[in-house]
Enzyme design. Sequence first.
Site, PDB file in Angstrom:
ATOM      1  CG  HIS A 159     -10.107   4.130   2.223  1.00  0.00           C
ATOM      2  ND1 HIS A 159      -8.951   4.929   2.427  1.00  0.00           N
ATOM      3  CD2 HIS A 159     -10.741   4.681   3.369  1.00  0.00           C
ATOM      4  CE1 HIS A 159      -9.180   5.867   3.332  1.00  0.00           C
ATOM      5  NE2 HIS A 159     -10.248   5.842   3.710  1.00  0.00           N
TER       6      HIS A 159
ATOM      7  CG  HIS B  18       0.298  15.302   1.158  1.00  0.00           C
ATOM      8  ND1 HIS B  18      -0.242  15.169  -0.210  1.00  0.00           N
ATOM      9  CD2 HIS B  18      -0.272  14.053   1.845  1.00  0.00           C
ATOM     10  CE1 HIS B  18      -1.372  14.261   0.236  1.00  0.00           C
ATOM     11  NE2 HIS B  18      -1.293  13.866   1.251  1.00  0.00           N
TER      12      HIS B  18
ATOM     13  CG  HIS C 246      -5.690   2.383   5.436  1.00  0.00           C
ATOM     14  ND1 HIS C 246      -7.124   2.513   5.652  1.00  0.00           N
ATOM     15  CD2 HIS C 246      -5.611   3.140   4.433  1.00  0.00           C
ATOM     16  CE1 HIS C 246      -7.583   2.977   4.522  1.00  0.00           C
ATOM     17  NE2 HIS C 246      -6.624   3.414   3.706  1.00  0.00           N
TER      18      HIS C 246
ATOM     19  CG  HIS D 212      -1.978   0.996   1.141  1.00  0.00           C
ATOM     20  ND1 HIS D 212      -3.353   0.612   1.658  1.00  0.00           N
ATOM     21  CD2 HIS D 212      -2.063   2.316   0.683  1.00  0.00           C
ATOM     22  CE1 HIS D 212      -4.140   1.773   1.532  1.00  0.00           C
ATOM     23  NE2 HIS D 212      -3.461   2.566   0.888  1.00  0.00           N
TER      24      HIS D 212
ATOM     25  CG  ASN E 278      -5.627   7.858  -4.487  1.00  0.00           C
ATOM     26  OD1 ASN E 278      -4.728   6.781  -4.528  1.00  0.00           O
ATOM     27  ND2 ASN E 278      -5.742   8.398  -3.327  1.00  0.00           N
TER      28      ASN E 278
ATOM     29  CG  PHE F 208       5.615   5.220  -5.274  1.00  0.00           C
ATOM     30  CD1 PHE F 208       5.833   5.523  -3.844  1.00  0.00           C
ATOM     31  CD2 PHE F 208       6.471   4.120  -5.889  1.00  0.00           C
ATOM     32  CE1 PHE F 208       6.532   4.719  -3.176  1.00  0.00           C
ATOM     33  CE2 PHE F 208       7.384   3.468  -4.927  1.00  0.00           C
ATOM     34  CZ  PHE F 208       7.319   3.740  -3.527  1.00  0.00           C
ATOM     35  NE  ARG F 209       0.768  11.276  -2.660  1.00  0.00           N
ATOM     36  CZ  ARG F 209      -0.345  11.074  -2.263  1.00  0.00           C
ATOM     37  NH1 ARG F 209      -1.631  10.698  -2.672  1.00  0.00           N
ATOM     38  NH2 ARG F 209      -0.456  11.532  -0.809  1.00  0.00           N
TER      39      ARG F 209
ATOM     40  CG  ASP G 149      -2.310   5.003   3.302  1.00  0.00           C
ATOM     41  OD1 ASP G 149      -2.334   5.309   2.112  1.00  0.00           O
ATOM     42  OD2 ASP G 149      -3.303   5.470   4.352  1.00  0.00           O
TER      43      ASP G 149
END
Length: 435
Positions: A172, A303, A231, A54, A88, A57-58, A299
């Site tokens: 989730h 940011h 999570h 989980h 996402n 890596f954006r 997770d």
Amino acid sequence: MLITDAELPDGRVRDVRAEDGRIADIAENLHSLPNEESVDATGLTLLPGAIDVHVHFREPGHEQKETWATGSRSAAAGGVTTVVDQPNTSPPTVDRERFDQKEAFAKNSLVNYGINGGVNADWKPDELLECPLFALGEVFLADSTGDMGIDAERFEAALAHAGEAAVPVTVHAEDADRFDESALEGNTGGTGRDADADCWSQYRTAEAEIAAVEDACEVARGAGANLHIAHTSTPEAVDIASDAGVSCEVTPHHLLLSRDDLDDLGTFGRMNPPLRTEGRRQALYERVADGTVDMIATDHAPHTVTEKETDLESAPSGVPGVETMLPLLLQEVREERLTLDRVCELVSEGPAERFGLDRKGRVVEGYDADLTLVDLDETEEIEGEALHSKCGWSPFEGREAVFPEITVVGGAVVYDGRAGDRFTAGLGENVRRNQ
């Protein structure tokens, strides 16, 4: 590659040879072959590489937070040899075109990887499920996460499609109808580490997770679906999943942090699900230690510091963790709260067995040579700026941890901490294409 004089988790000291990406021999006094890379592991413990099912890596879409290159370097430096990225991103991974786009970025990875597909109003099940997905997920249940949240009807449809395609579903589970809006009205303001982040824990209630896990397990039972809960942050949710025969993961932050830490963390401690009471944290830890919890996963949700240093309601949710998961757990071993065998189960054997990675997760002849070498006598404080994630911070700042000395993927050293944090070209592969 030949690794000499390594201590295995069972206490034996052996040499380990890797050939063609797999463990070929485990024995005493193996001799180096001509031109063979050799690693002297005297005083080091050889563990199976960790598998983090989980991460975020954006890339694509939010490269200022993380990329596959930086995220996988962080993973390798933390002893993680396989990661699974969530859908996402921007655009979200909901069809073949977007899957292929993400996989093109993932080929920059130093470590092995899986890619989860997502479900939203735009998803194309027949098209997406033909891809070599690791799982369908992170599927957001009525969770206020923008365009990735789905309702009960679409969730049932997703389970049915995934079941027909023999694809696991990672969920989730938070029920937004059970969020307590009044908790945010009590927010006392402040920004960054001065914000009253406990309001977030009061807002996204424990009951919202517990109810959603119960509902998800019930629907999955009726559909005969292969379900995994992401999570889990409450002991009640773990028990519900366990009783239903559904696997679950716990993050290091829910395991080691609680609402008591929010005075120091502020918005840097805002995450979904949020941190829980110290009593719930301790009960969650007990379930991790006694075998009820199937695995640890991070997770990893980086940011930037600038993005986090705002008011509570504007700050994004999530914390980095892929580089600190194994080091923190090894410190728990040092402090005799967990055994080394249990840590290997949680981060290597458990995820490999649960998700059908038949040649990963153990130091056994014939298994993939995804390995990490650690010195259990050497600790160092976590410093966010010294980590390799692009975000440059950690919620575990200042905690003692045992960082890997060397990480091996497919029989090749990809990270060498003894050589000044030296990284080499990655050999990462899509684990679903390599089955």
